[in-house]
Design a protein around this motif. Structure first.
Motif, PDB file in Angstrom:
ATOM      1  N   ASP A   1       0.836  -1.200   0.000  1.00  0.00           N
ATOM      2  CA  ASP A   1       0.000   0.000   0.000  1.00  0.00           C
ATOM      3  C   ASP A   1       0.870   1.248   0.000  1.00  0.00           C
ATOM      4  O   ASP A   1       1.927   1.278   0.637  1.00  0.00           O
ATOM      5  N   THR A   2       0.396   2.279  -0.674  1.00  0.00           N
ATOM      6  CA  THR A   2       1.124   3.547  -0.717  1.00  0.00           C
ATOM      7  C   THR A   2       0.490   4.561   0.229  1.00  0.00           C
ATOM      8  O   THR A   2      -0.643   4.393   0.692  1.00  0.00           O
ATOM      9  N   PHE A   3       1.234   5.625   0.497  1.00  0.00           N
ATOM     10  CA  PHE A   3       0.788   6.693   1.393  1.00  0.00           C
ATOM     11  C   PHE A   3       1.595   7.942   1.061  1.00  0.00           C
ATOM     12  O   PHE A   3       2.712   7.843   0.535  1.00  0.00           O
ATOM     13  N   PRO A   4       1.075   9.136   1.354  1.00  0.00           N
ATOM     14  CA  PRO A   4       1.848  10.341   1.108  1.00  0.00           C
ATOM     15  C   PRO A   4       3.029  10.445   2.067  1.00  0.00           C
ATOM     16  O   PRO A   4       2.898  10.173   3.268  1.00  0.00           O
ATOM     17  N   VAL A   5       4.176  10.822   1.541  1.00  0.00           N
ATOM     18  CA  VAL A   5       5.290  11.231   2.401  1.00  0.00           C
ATOM     19  C   VAL A   5       5.213  12.750   2.550  1.00  0.00           C
ATOM     20  O   VAL A   5       4.551  13.436   1.796  1.00  0.00           O
TER      21      VAL A   5
ATOM     22  N   TRP B   1       7.281   5.813  -2.741  1.00  0.00           N
ATOM     23  CA  TRP B   1       7.735   5.279  -4.015  1.00  0.00           C
ATOM     24  C   TRP B   1       7.371   3.803  -4.131  1.00  0.00           C
ATOM     25  O   TRP B   1       7.543   3.028  -3.192  1.00  0.00           O
ATOM     26  N   GLY B   2       6.903   3.419  -5.311  1.00  0.00           N
ATOM     27  CA  GLY B   2       6.580   2.029  -5.541  1.00  0.00           C
ATOM     28  C   GLY B   2       6.110   1.809  -6.959  1.00  0.00           C
ATOM     29  O   GLY B   2       6.279   2.666  -7.833  1.00  0.00           O
ATOM     30  N   HIS B   3       5.491   0.658  -7.178  1.00  0.00           N
ATOM     31  CA  HIS B   3       5.133   0.275  -8.542  1.00  0.00           C
ATOM     32  C   HIS B   3       4.044   1.155  -9.126  1.00  0.00           C
ATOM     33  O   HIS B   3       3.995   1.347 -10.342  1.00  0.00           O
ATOM     34  N   ASP B   4       3.161   1.743  -8.284  1.00  0.00           N
ATOM     35  CA  ASP B   4       2.110   2.629  -8.799  1.00  0.00           C
ATOM     36  C   ASP B   4       2.700   3.846  -9.496  1.00  0.00           C
ATOM     37  O   ASP B   4       2.398   4.126 -10.663  1.00  0.00           O
ATOM     38  N   GLU B   5       3.512   4.576  -8.757  1.00  0.00           N
ATOM     39  CA  GLU B   5       4.055   5.827  -9.289  1.00  0.00           C
ATOM     40  C   GLU B   5       4.984   5.566 -10.467  1.00  0.00           C
ATOM     41  O   GLU B   5       4.948   6.285 -11.476  1.00  0.00           O
ATOM     42  N   TYR B   6       5.810   4.528 -10.342  1.00  0.00           N
ATOM     43  CA  TYR B   6       6.717   4.198 -11.434  1.00  0.00           C
ATOM     44  C   TYR B   6       5.946   3.889 -12.717  1.00  0.00           C
ATOM     45  O   TYR B   6       6.265   4.386 -13.794  1.00  0.00           O
ATOM     46  N   MET B   7       4.892   3.069 -12.609  1.00  0.00           N
ATOM     47  CA  MET B   7       4.147   2.680 -13.807  1.00  0.00           C
ATOM     48  C   MET B   7       3.392   3.867 -14.387  1.00  0.00           C
ATOM     49  O   MET B   7       3.317   4.032 -15.620  1.00  0.00           O
ATOM     50  N   TYR B   8       2.838   4.710 -13.535  1.00  0.00           N
ATOM     51  CA  TYR B   8       2.157   5.919 -14.012  1.00  0.00           C
ATOM     52  C   TYR B   8       3.128   6.798 -14.814  1.00  0.00           C
ATOM     53  O   TYR B   8       2.804   7.258 -15.920  1.00  0.00           O
ATOM     54  N   GLN B   9       4.309   7.021 -14.260  1.00  0.00           N
ATOM     55  CA  GLN B   9       5.293   7.856 -14.948  1.00  0.00           C
ATOM     56  C   GLN B   9       5.779   7.181 -16.234  1.00  0.00           C
ATOM     57  O   GLN B   9       6.010   7.849 -17.250  1.00  0.00           O
ATOM     58  N   MET B  10       5.909   5.853 -16.190  1.00  0.00           N
ATOM     59  CA  MET B  10       6.333   5.119 -17.381  1.00  0.00           C
ATOM     60  C   MET B  10       5.299   5.243 -18.505  1.00  0.00           C
ATOM     61  O   MET B  10       5.640   5.409 -19.683  1.00  0.00           O
ATOM     62  N   MET B  11       4.012   5.172 -18.139  1.00  0.00           N
ATOM     63  CA  MET B  11       2.952   5.312 -19.131  1.00  0.00           C
ATOM     64  C   MET B  11       2.962   6.703 -19.757  1.00  0.00           C
ATOM     65  O   MET B  11       2.758   6.856 -20.968  1.00  0.00           O
TER      66      MET B  11
ATOM     67  N   TYR C   1      -5.025   7.499 -13.785  1.00  0.00           N
ATOM     68  CA  TYR C   1      -5.357   7.771 -12.385  1.00  0.00           C
ATOM     69  C   TYR C   1      -5.444   6.478 -11.583  1.00  0.00           C
ATOM     70  O   TYR C   1      -4.910   6.374 -10.474  1.00  0.00           O
ATOM     71  N   ILE C   2      -6.104   5.457 -12.143  1.00  0.00           N
ATOM     72  CA  ILE C   2      -6.217   4.172 -11.461  1.00  0.00           C
ATOM     73  C   ILE C   2      -4.839   3.573 -11.219  1.00  0.00           C
ATOM     74  O   ILE C   2      -4.540   3.087 -10.117  1.00  0.00           O
ATOM     75  N   ILE C   3      -4.009   3.583 -12.228  1.00  0.00           N
ATOM     76  CA  ILE C   3      -2.658   3.025 -12.069  1.00  0.00           C
ATOM     77  C   ILE C   3      -1.907   3.751 -10.960  1.00  0.00           C
ATOM     78  O   ILE C   3      -1.255   3.131 -10.111  1.00  0.00           O
ATOM     79  N   ARG C   4      -2.017   5.071 -10.917  1.00  0.00           N
ATOM     80  CA  ARG C   4      -1.221   5.852  -9.972  1.00  0.00           C
ATOM     81  C   ARG C   4      -1.665   5.658  -8.523  1.00  0.00           C
ATOM     82  O   ARG C   4      -0.832   5.718  -7.607  1.00  0.00           O
ATOM     83  N   PHE C   5      -2.951   5.413  -8.314  1.00  0.00           N
ATOM     84  CA  PHE C   5      -3.455   5.420  -6.941  1.00  0.00           C
ATOM     85  C   PHE C   5      -4.142   4.122  -6.518  1.00  0.00           C
ATOM     86  O   PHE C   5      -4.769   4.083  -5.463  1.00  0.00           O
ATOM     87  N   HIS C   6      -3.974   3.045  -7.278  1.00  0.00           N
ATOM     88  CA  HIS C   6      -4.716   1.830  -6.910  1.00  0.00           C
ATOM     89  C   HIS C   6      -4.222   1.204  -5.613  1.00  0.00           C
ATOM     90  O   HIS C   6      -4.967   0.489  -4.947  1.00  0.00           O
TER      91      HIS C   6
ATOM     92  N   MET D   1     -12.693  11.207  -9.390  1.00  0.00           N
ATOM     93  CA  MET D   1     -12.003  10.003  -9.872  1.00  0.00           C
ATOM     94  C   MET D   1     -12.112   8.833  -8.900  1.00  0.00           C
ATOM     95  O   MET D   1     -11.930   7.669  -9.293  1.00  0.00           O
ATOM     96  N   LEU D   2     -12.394   9.121  -7.647  1.00  0.00           N
ATOM     97  CA  LEU D   2     -12.403   8.090  -6.611  1.00  0.00           C
ATOM     98  C   LEU D   2     -13.267   6.884  -6.972  1.00  0.00           C
ATOM     99  O   LEU D   2     -12.834   5.727  -6.770  1.00  0.00           O
ATOM    100  N   PRO D   3     -14.482   7.050  -7.509  1.00  0.00           N
ATOM    101  CA  PRO D   3     -15.283   5.864  -7.843  1.00  0.00           C
ATOM    102  C   PRO D   3     -14.620   4.930  -8.849  1.00  0.00           C
ATOM    103  O   PRO D   3     -14.833   3.713  -8.796  1.00  0.00           O
ATOM    104  N   TRP D   4     -13.826   5.468  -9.761  1.00  0.00           N
ATOM    105  CA  TRP D   4     -13.109   4.612 -10.708  1.00  0.00           C
ATOM    106  C   TRP D   4     -12.079   3.749  -9.988  1.00  0.00           C
ATOM    107  O   TRP D   4     -11.929   2.557 -10.298  1.00  0.00           O
ATOM    108  N   VAL D   5     -11.351   4.346  -9.056  1.00  0.00           N
ATOM    109  CA  VAL D   5     -10.346   3.587  -8.315  1.00  0.00           C
ATOM    110  C   VAL D   5     -11.025   2.523  -7.461  1.00  0.00           C
ATOM    111  O   VAL D   5     -10.556   1.383  -7.369  1.00  0.00           O
TER     112      VAL D   5
END
Length: 285
Positions: free
Chosen positions: A142-146, A192-202, A215-220, A242-246
């Motif tokens: 799980d991710t969280f804000p730093v 940092w993790g797979h969400d943010e990396y994949m979002y930036q990669m896309m 948005y889903i990729i970045r915050f799932h 966007m929350l309902p999509w996630v």
């Protein structure tokens, strides 16, 4: 070890999954007991001690050029055959199967949204960072804000952050920390993790998917927000829209996990067609 208190709030999401093949829903995301709990807790303890503002900024700089590897989407999926997620209390089989399980669950429920099917396949591909040598605590979970104080629904919140130096820094240790109220999650520095990396990669590879997919990729994996109800003080109106999509995606990410593994070879042609439509060719990872 201090266990999380109370049931995980994500258990309120129950998609229509065949009960003959789906695990009992009440046993998903169990952070209190189970055979994998020690492995899961150890991963989160490392994550919560070492995911700091400085660490996240360094990882953005390290991986932002996408010079790790050149490969197609399905080659990345195949790489995940070599990965078992150490933060996941639900599964102990390779992540590549989970990618197809999630995609197929979405395809069944939303047959008219082919981009959403592809999101199911793509969502965890950032975990190739583990195969690039990154420790799992810097990739999975799980991710969280730093840059601000962790909120109550972060997994193991009360027992894993004691060694995080940011919480001793007055700039980062309040509820808002370094952020302005309702600044929008796009302006928040996530762990940092797979969400943010994949979002930036896309973005880097110019995927032609709709904004909901990015948005889903970045915050799932941001369970404390999309499921725990925390961090609303940082959200913009766009985030709430966007929350309902996630949350819809989360149903399939979570509850399609099953030891009944899909016949991947029969599925590959369909998903190759979606890849050719939205993110074709050899990509920079």
């Amino acid at each position: 070890m201090k266990a999380a208190v109370g049931p995980d709030p994500s258990l309120v999401y129950r998609p229509d999954v065949d009960p003959e093949v789906a695990k009992d829903k009440g046993s998903f995301r169990n952070y209190r007991s189970g055979p994998l709990l020690d492995r899961v807790f150890a991963t989160y303890k490392l994550m919560h001690a070492q995911q700091t503002v400085d660490f996240v900024r360094k990882k953005h700089a390290q991986f932002g050029a996408f010079s790790y590897k050149k490969m197609t989407v399905l080659e990345a999926v195949d790489m995940l055959d070599g990965l078992v997620d150490e933060s996941d209390p639900d599964v102990d089989f390779p992540n590549s199967f989970h990618a197809f399980q999630t995609a197929e669950g979405i395809r069944k429920a939303h047959p008219d949204k082919d981009w959403f099917h592809l999101v199911g396949l793509l969502h965890d591909l950032g975990k190739v960072l583990v195969l690039a040598g990154e420790p799992q605590w810097a990739v999975v979970g799980d991710t969280f804000p730093v840059g601000c104080r962790p909120q109550a629904s972060v997994v193991f919140c009360d027992s894993t952050f004691q060694d995080n130096p940011d919480l001793q820094d007055p700039r980062y240790s309040t509820e808002l920390g370094m952020y302005q109220p309702h600044c929008g999650l796009e302006n928040v520095l996530m762990s940092w993790g797979h969400d943010e990396y994949m979002y930036q990669m896309m973005k880097f590879n110019k995927f032609s998917l709709p904004q909901e997919a990015f948005y889903i990729i970045r915050f799932h994996s941001f369970y404390p927000w999309h499921t725990g109800g925390d961090y609303r003080q940082l959200c913009s109106e766009r985030d709430l829209a966007m929350l309902p999509w996630v949350q819809e995606f989360n149903k399939f990410d979570l509850y399609t996990k099953s030891p009944e593994l899909p016949d991947v070879n029969t599925l590959r042609p369909y998903y190759q067609g979606l890849i050719d439509k939205y993110c074709p060719g050899v990509l920079s990872w």
